[in-house]
Design a protein around this motif. Structure first.
Motif, mmCIF file in Angstrom:
data_model
loop_
_atom_site.group_PDB
_atom_site.id
_atom_site.type_symbol
_atom_site.label_atom_id
_atom_site.label_comp_id
_atom_site.label_asym_id
_atom_site.label_seq_id
_atom_site.Cartn_x
_atom_site.Cartn_y
_atom_site.Cartn_z
ATOM 1 N N GLN A 35 0.687 6.402 -16.557
ATOM 2 C CA GLN A 35 1.529 7.529 -15.775
ATOM 3 C C GLN A 35 0.770 8.546 -15.128
ATOM 4 O OE1 GLN A 35 4.653 8.637 -18.772
ATOM 5 N NE2 GLN A 35 5.998 7.718 -17.158
ATOM 6 N N ALA A 150 4.521 2.173 -10.350
ATOM 7 C CA ALA A 150 5.261 0.962 -10.828
ATOM 8 C C ALA A 150 4.520 -0.141 -10.332
ATOM 9 C CB ALA A 150 6.628 0.679 -9.913
ATOM 10 N N SER A 169 8.161 -0.059 -14.309
ATOM 11 C CA SER A 169 7.269 1.039 -14.485
ATOM 12 C C SER A 169 6.198 0.598 -15.111
ATOM 13 C CB SER A 169 7.963 2.100 -15.313
ATOM 14 O OG SER A 169 7.089 3.273 -15.443
#
Length: 190
Positions: A35, A150, A169
């Motif tokens: 992330q 993503a 994701s």
């Protein structure tokens, strides 16, 4: 490596990864996810946080965070970005390669391999959920890329172009491996 609050040493070895006092062998890591968080105040960037989520077969989870704060120099921000890219390459090589081989053997055995709303099976890919599910043959799959946190899967159009057909994701377990797995599956089953 700064976790935002305190620094912990990150060490990468040939067969293992150590973060602080914890160490994992690459073959123990079952899933990886990434992330990226960018915090801003108006147009001013405050900080960038790159986060890796590592899970072992025993269920142990660790989040490795690389932080470049507002007061960090341009060199530190650049080095943090380079370190993130190096870690991605390392994890894809040491963890992803063996995991993708297991996924290919699962497909060969007729099992479904799932990454969120993207499901791979021996005859192709299912994208979406419920009435919005789309079924694609392996020959129709163009590949996958990383776009704004993503993994985006593309299909091939008749005119030779490509079009987005689904996404998941990057934080979903092993979804980041789709970029390497899809070409292998297309080659093997297409």
């Amino acid at each position: 490596v700064s976790s935002g609050l305190r620094a912990r040493p990150l060490q990468c070895f040939e067969h293992s990864l150590a973060y602080g006092s914890d160490e994992w062998r690459y073959d123990e890591i079952e899933s990886i996810g990434y992330q990226l968080y960018r915090f801003r105040l108006g147009l001013n960037p405050l900080s960038e946080v790159y986060e890796f989520t590592l899970r072992t077969r025993t269920g142990r989870t660790e989040r490795v965070r690389l932080v470049a704060g507002f007061l960090s120099s341009r060199a530190v921000k650049g080095n943090t970005d380079l370190l993130f890219q190096a870690m991605v390459s390392l994890l894809h090589d040491r963890v992803g390669r063996s995991r993708n081989l297991r996924y290919l053997s699962q497909l060969r055995a007729g099992e479904v391999v799932r990454f969120g709303s993207i499901r791979l099976h021996r005859s192709g890919v299912r994208v979406g959920r419920g009435p919005f599910t789309r079924e694609l043959a392996w020959d129709d799959i163009a590949g996958a890329e990383f776009v704004h946190g993503a993994v985006v899967v593309h299909r091939t159009l008749r005119d030779g172009g490509t079009k987005k057909c689904g996404s998941v994701s990057m934080s979903v377990d092993n979804a980041v491996l789709l970029a390497d797995l899809l070409p292998l599956a297309v080659e093997r089953y297409g």
